[in-house]
Design a protein around this motif. Structure first.
Motif, PDB file in Angstrom:
ATOM      1  N   ASP A  13       0.722  -1.287   0.068  1.00 57.88           N
ATOM      2  CA  ASP A  13       0.043  -0.024   0.031  1.00 57.88           C
ATOM      3  C   ASP A  13       0.995   1.356   0.100  1.00 57.88           C
ATOM      4  O   ASP A  13       1.686   1.364   0.625  1.00 57.88           O
ATOM      5  CB  ASP A  13      -0.891   0.024   1.286  1.00 57.88           C
ATOM      6  CG  ASP A  13      -1.888  -1.199   1.068  1.00 57.88           C
ATOM      7  OD1 ASP A  13      -2.489  -1.642   0.234  1.00 57.88           O
ATOM      8  OD2 ASP A  13      -2.224  -1.609   2.442  1.00 57.88           O
ATOM      9  N   ASN A  14       0.336   2.177  -0.875  1.00 52.35           N
ATOM     10  CA  ASN A  14       1.240   3.517  -0.928  1.00 52.35           C
ATOM     11  C   ASN A  14       2.671   3.452  -1.003  1.00 52.35           C
ATOM     12  O   ASN A  14       3.371   4.222  -0.581  1.00 52.35           O
ATOM     13  CB  ASN A  14       1.019   4.237   0.410  1.00 52.35           C
ATOM     14  CG  ASN A  14      -0.658   4.488   0.708  1.00 52.35           C
ATOM     15  OD1 ASN A  14      -1.269   4.891  -0.476  1.00 52.35           O
ATOM     16  ND2 ASN A  14      -0.991   4.225   1.768  1.00 52.35           N
ATOM     17  N   GLU A  90      11.604   4.911   2.980  1.00 57.35           N
ATOM     18  CA  GLU A  90      10.507   5.099   2.160  1.00 57.35           C
ATOM     19  C   GLU A  90       9.365   4.307   1.920  1.00 57.35           C
ATOM     20  O   GLU A  90       8.393   4.280   1.134  1.00 57.35           O
ATOM     21  CB  GLU A  90      11.116   4.851   0.570  1.00 57.35           C
ATOM     22  CG  GLU A  90      12.475   5.877   0.262  1.00 57.35           C
ATOM     23  CD  GLU A  90      11.719   7.228   0.064  1.00 57.35           C
ATOM     24  OE1 GLU A  90      10.885   7.558  -0.578  1.00 57.35           O
ATOM     25  OE2 GLU A  90      12.177   8.182   0.627  1.00 57.35           O
ATOM     26  N   ASP A  92       5.842   3.171   4.108  1.00 54.86           N
ATOM     27  CA  ASP A  92       4.764   3.443   4.744  1.00 54.86           C
ATOM     28  C   ASP A  92       4.500   2.071   5.598  1.00 54.86           C
ATOM     29  O   ASP A  92       4.820   1.004   5.212  1.00 54.86           O
ATOM     30  CB  ASP A  92       3.403   3.878   4.190  1.00 54.86           C
ATOM     31  CG  ASP A  92       3.519   5.119   3.540  1.00 54.86           C
ATOM     32  OD1 ASP A  92       4.356   6.040   3.951  1.00 54.86           O
ATOM     33  OD2 ASP A  92       2.812   5.543   2.691  1.00 54.86           O
ATOM     34  N   ASP A  93       3.778   2.468   6.911  1.00 53.50           N
ATOM     35  CA  ASP A  93       3.341   1.168   7.766  1.00 53.50           C
ATOM     36  C   ASP A  93       2.339   0.046   6.681  1.00 53.50           C
ATOM     37  O   ASP A  93       1.692   0.824   5.920  1.00 53.50           O
ATOM     38  CB  ASP A  93       2.742   1.389   8.668  1.00 53.50           C
ATOM     39  CG  ASP A  93       3.427   2.086   9.818  1.00 53.50           C
ATOM     40  OD1 ASP A  93       5.023   1.581   9.749  1.00 53.50           O
ATOM     41  OD2 ASP A  93       3.055   2.595  10.971  1.00 53.50           O
ATOM     42  N   GLN A  94       2.765  -1.156   6.639  1.00 44.91           N
ATOM     43  CA  GLN A  94       1.717  -1.969   6.166  1.00 44.91           C
ATOM     44  C   GLN A  94       0.695  -2.785   7.033  1.00 44.91           C
ATOM     45  O   GLN A  94       1.143  -3.928   7.269  1.00 44.91           O
ATOM     46  CB  GLN A  94       2.613  -2.913   5.256  1.00 44.91           C
ATOM     47  CG  GLN A  94       3.531  -2.122   4.261  1.00 44.91           C
ATOM     48  CD  GLN A  94       2.596  -1.631   3.074  1.00 44.91           C
ATOM     49  OE1 GLN A  94       1.810  -2.143   2.639  1.00 44.91           O
ATOM     50  NE2 GLN A  94       3.100  -0.317   2.864  1.00 44.91           N
TER      51      GLN A  94
END
Length: 120
Positions: A13-14, A90, A92-94
């Motif tokens: 994600d992201n 780079e 994000d939390d997943q």
């Protein structure tokens, strides 16, 4: 030199692969081992992948740095650690996903490596 390949699973994600490449290139340049224009990188999204044997939601990012032979193990380890730190910055939390990050360095045979630079 070097050639950097970033492989990542497409279930993240992201994740911005272009941003990750920029951060990785900066880390390689900051190592002082390479000229700015010598760093070449690319990202490859993996749509077919598997991690482990159970149904746990997992993802991975693997960075391969191909270098001309002759670097010490210590220099290669320092470079791998710097690349891993840049990559971690780079991501994000997943939530709900186990994410594995890895970096390897590999030697290219210096005597057989050929390169040309064409300026148009």
């Amino acid at each position: 030199m070097p050639h950097l390949t970033l492989e990542y699973t497409n279930n993240l994600d992201n994740f911005d692969p272009a941003g990750a490449l920029a951060a990785l290139n900066e880390a390689l340049f900051d190592s002082g081992l390479f000229g700015e224009s010598d760093i070449k990188s690319r990202a490859i999204a993996l749509s077919t992948f598997r991690t482990g044997v159970n149904g746990t939601r997992r993802a991975f990012i693997h960075v391969r740095i191909a270098l001309l032979s002759g670097r010490t193990s210590e220099a290669r380890k320092t470079l791998a650690d710097a690349a891993l730190a840049a990559l971690q910055g780079e991501i994000d939390d997943q939530p709900g996903t186990e994410l594995q990050l890895s970096v390897e360095t590999v030697d290219l045979d210096r005597p057989s490596y050929a390169k040309a630079v064409l300026n148009g």
